[in-house]
Scaffold this motif. Structure first.
Motif, PDB file in Angstrom:
ATOM      1  N   SER A 281       0.835  -1.201   0.000  1.00 37.73           N
ATOM      2  CA  SER A 281       0.000   0.000   0.000  1.00 37.73           C
ATOM      3  C   SER A 281       0.872   1.254   0.000  1.00 37.73           C
ATOM      4  N   TYR A 282       1.871   1.287   0.866  1.00 40.35           N
ATOM      5  CA  TYR A 282       2.778   2.448   0.902  1.00 40.35           C
ATOM      6  C   TYR A 282       3.474   2.622  -0.452  1.00 40.35           C
ATOM      7  N   ASP A 283       4.003   1.527  -0.971  1.00 45.01           N
ATOM      8  CA  ASP A 283       4.725   1.590  -2.252  1.00 45.01           C
ATOM      9  C   ASP A 283       3.806   2.027  -3.391  1.00 45.01           C
ATOM     10  N   ALA A 284       2.570   1.533  -3.391  1.00 44.34           N
ATOM     11  CA  ALA A 284       1.624   1.896  -4.448  1.00 44.34           C
ATOM     12  C   ALA A 284       1.240   3.372  -4.359  1.00 44.34           C
ATOM     13  N   ARG A 285       1.091   3.889  -3.148  1.00 45.24           N
ATOM     14  CA  ARG A 285       0.763   5.312  -2.991  1.00 45.24           C
ATOM     15  C   ARG A 285       1.916   6.184  -3.493  1.00 45.24           C
ATOM     16  N   LEU A 286       3.117   5.824  -3.117  1.00 45.24           N
ATOM     17  CA  LEU A 286       4.290   6.576  -3.573  1.00 45.24           C
ATOM     18  C   LEU A 286       4.384   6.523  -5.100  1.00 45.24           C
ATOM     19  N   ALA A 287       4.142   5.359  -5.676  1.00 47.22           N
ATOM     20  CA  ALA A 287       4.190   5.209  -7.136  1.00 47.22           C
ATOM     21  C   ALA A 287       3.092   6.050  -7.801  1.00 47.22           C
ATOM     22  N   ALA A 288       1.892   6.073  -7.220  1.00 45.96           N
ATOM     23  CA  ALA A 288       0.798   6.877  -7.777  1.00 45.96           C
ATOM     24  C   ALA A 288       1.140   8.364  -7.721  1.00 45.96           C
ATOM     25  N   ASP A 289       1.736   8.803  -6.626  1.00 43.37           N
ATOM     26  CA  ASP A 289       2.106  10.212  -6.490  1.00 43.37           C
ATOM     27  C   ASP A 289       3.235  10.578  -7.452  1.00 43.37           C
ATOM     28  N   ASP A 290       4.195   9.669  -7.608  1.00 42.05           N
ATOM     29  CA  ASP A 290       5.267   9.894  -8.588  1.00 42.05           C
ATOM     30  C   ASP A 290       4.694   9.963 -10.003  1.00 42.05           C
ATOM     31  N   ALA A 291       3.719   9.096 -10.306  1.00 48.42           N
ATOM     32  CA  ALA A 291       3.107   9.082 -11.638  1.00 48.42           C
ATOM     33  C   ALA A 291       2.319  10.368 -11.898  1.00 48.42           C
ATOM     34  N   LEU A 292       1.645  10.893 -10.878  1.00 51.91           N
ATOM     35  CA  LEU A 292       0.934  12.163 -11.023  1.00 51.91           C
ATOM     36  C   LEU A 292       1.918  13.275 -11.382  1.00 51.91           C
ATOM     37  N   HIS A 293       2.999  13.348 -10.652  1.00 50.32           N
ATOM     38  CA  HIS A 293       4.030  14.361 -10.906  1.00 50.32           C
ATOM     39  C   HIS A 293       4.549  14.232 -12.337  1.00 50.32           C
ATOM     40  N   ALA A 294       4.900  13.024 -12.729  1.00 57.05           N
ATOM     41  CA  ALA A 294       5.456  12.792 -14.065  1.00 57.05           C
ATOM     42  C   ALA A 294       4.436  13.130 -15.151  1.00 57.05           C
ATOM     43  N   CYS A 295       3.174  12.835 -14.917  1.00 59.50           N
ATOM     44  CA  CYS A 295       2.131  13.095 -15.903  1.00 59.50           C
ATOM     45  C   CYS A 295       1.970  14.595 -16.157  1.00 59.50           C
ATOM     46  N   VAL A 296       1.965  15.399 -15.093  1.00 61.62           N
ATOM     47  CA  VAL A 296       1.813  16.846 -15.255  1.00 61.62           C
ATOM     48  C   VAL A 296       3.031  17.429 -15.968  1.00 61.62           C
ATOM     49  N   VAL A 297       4.224  16.970 -15.606  1.00 55.31           N
ATOM     50  CA  VAL A 297       5.439  17.433 -16.285  1.00 55.31           C
ATOM     51  C   VAL A 297       5.395  17.033 -17.758  1.00 55.31           C
ATOM     52  N   GLU A 298       5.011  15.784 -18.033  1.00 60.07           N
ATOM     53  CA  GLU A 298       4.957  15.291 -19.410  1.00 60.07           C
ATOM     54  C   GLU A 298       3.921  16.066 -20.220  1.00 60.07           C
ATOM     55  N   HIS A 299       2.807  16.420 -19.595  1.00 56.72           N
ATOM     56  CA  HIS A 299       1.784  17.220 -20.281  1.00 56.72           C
ATOM     57  C   HIS A 299       2.387  18.551 -20.726  1.00 56.72           C
ATOM     58  N   GLY A 300       3.141  19.177 -19.830  1.00 56.06           N
ATOM     59  CA  GLY A 300       3.796  20.437 -20.184  1.00 56.06           C
ATOM     60  C   GLY A 300       4.792  20.274 -21.310  1.00 56.06           C
ATOM     61  N   ASP A 301       5.541  19.188 -21.287  1.00 52.24           N
ATOM     62  CA  ASP A 301       6.497  18.922 -22.363  1.00 52.24           C
ATOM     63  C   ASP A 301       5.778  18.706 -23.696  1.00 52.24           C
ATOM     64  N   ARG A 302       4.705  17.920 -23.655  1.00 50.74           N
ATOM     65  CA  ARG A 302       3.985  17.571 -24.884  1.00 50.74           C
ATOM     66  C   ARG A 302       3.322  18.793 -25.531  1.00 50.74           C
ATOM     67  N   TYR A 303       2.799  19.688 -24.717  1.00 50.53           N
ATOM     68  CA  TYR A 303       2.049  20.822 -25.251  1.00 50.53           C
ATOM     69  C   TYR A 303       2.798  22.156 -25.142  1.00 50.53           C
ATOM     70  N   ALA A 304       4.075  22.111 -24.862  1.00 51.74           N
ATOM     71  CA  ALA A 304       4.848  23.345 -24.658  1.00 51.74           C
ATOM     72  C   ALA A 304       4.745  24.296 -25.842  1.00 51.74           C
ATOM     73  N   LYS A 305       4.909  23.783 -27.033  1.00 46.69           N
ATOM     74  CA  LYS A 305       4.872  24.637 -28.226  1.00 46.69           C
ATOM     75  C   LYS A 305       3.467  25.209 -28.440  1.00 46.69           C
ATOM     76  N   ASP A 306       2.439  24.361 -28.363  1.00 51.32           N
ATOM     77  CA  ASP A 306       1.063  24.827 -28.555  1.00 51.32           C
ATOM     78  C   ASP A 306       0.678  25.881 -27.519  1.00 51.32           C
ATOM     79  N   TYR A 307       0.978  25.593 -26.253  1.00 53.01           N
ATOM     80  CA  TYR A 307       0.624  26.543 -25.193  1.00 53.01           C
ATOM     81  C   TYR A 307       1.449  27.824 -25.301  1.00 53.01           C
ATOM     82  N   ALA A 308       2.690  27.716 -25.694  1.00 54.35           N
ATOM     83  CA  ALA A 308       3.530  28.909 -25.843  1.00 54.35           C
ATOM     84  C   ALA A 308       2.921  29.861 -26.860  1.00 54.35           C
ATOM     85  N   ASP A 309       2.473  29.313 -27.978  1.00 55.91           N
ATOM     86  CA  ASP A 309       1.826  30.138 -28.999  1.00 55.91           C
ATOM     87  C   ASP A 309       0.516  30.720 -28.475  1.00 55.91           C
TER      88      ASP A 309
END
Length: 179
Positions: A102-130
């Motif tokens: 349970s502890y490991d899964a929570r930490l993994a879920a929180d790490d995945a949330l962080h990575a997802c938001v960062v990846e979203h910014g990377d993926r849409y950086a050009k579109d959002y910049a414009d």
């Protein structure tokens, strides 16, 4: 002087591991209580509020009150899908059957949330910049700062048995470490 700096740097290296061990020790009674109490409990149907802690709710309210804001910045956080995926893991405590899992899964879920938001910014950086008259690097920075803040919030306020509606294992009836 260089040897002293190297010694100081090396002495700081174990701090993240020590910090993680301390957090694990602090959280484990709650994970044990959750697992013990969830064995005989029925999991509720999955529901999500998007990004918890009022983030999605506030975003929608601002977009509704100021339609030009909603038109420009969308009517919900653009990375809200990351929060929904995160909520799915939180709902059933990551399908964990032991406190350690349970502890490991929570930490993994929180790490995945962080990575997802960062990846979203990377993926849409050009579109959002414009769209927002910013540079792609500024978009990436904003997403990284947001991801860091969200990570801190879920690590601090998302533990099991807290009584909060966005707690780890929220699909199970409330648990208590005092039982």
């Amino acid at each position: 002087m260089t040897a002293l700096r190297l010694t100081l740097l090396v002495s700081l290296l174990p701090l993240p591991a020590l910090s993680q061990d301390l957090m694990r020790s602090f959280e484990m009674p709650s994970h044990r209580a959750l697992i013990n109490q969830s064995v005989s409990a029925e999991l509720t149907a999955f529901e999500t509020d998007g990004c918890s802690g009022g983030l999605s709710t506030s975003w929608r309210w601002v977009a509704k009150q100021f339609p030009q804001v909603g038109e420009l910045y969308e009517e919900h956080p653009p990375w809200e899908y990351c929060c929904v995926t995160h909520d799915q893991a939180y709902h059933n405590a990551g399908d964990a059957v032991t406190a350690d899992a349970s502890y490991d899964a929570r930490l993994a879920a929180d790490d995945a949330l962080h990575a997802c938001v960062v990846e979203h910014g990377d993926r849409y950086a050009k579109d959002y910049a414009d769209r927002y008259d910013m540079t792609p690097e500024q978009i990436r920075t904003v997403h990284a700062i947001t991801a860091d803040a969200m990570y801190g919030a879920v690590r601090f306020g998302g533990g099991p048995c807290s009584g909060l509606p966005w707690r780890w294992g929220f699909g199970y009836p409330g648990c208590s470490v005092l039982r």
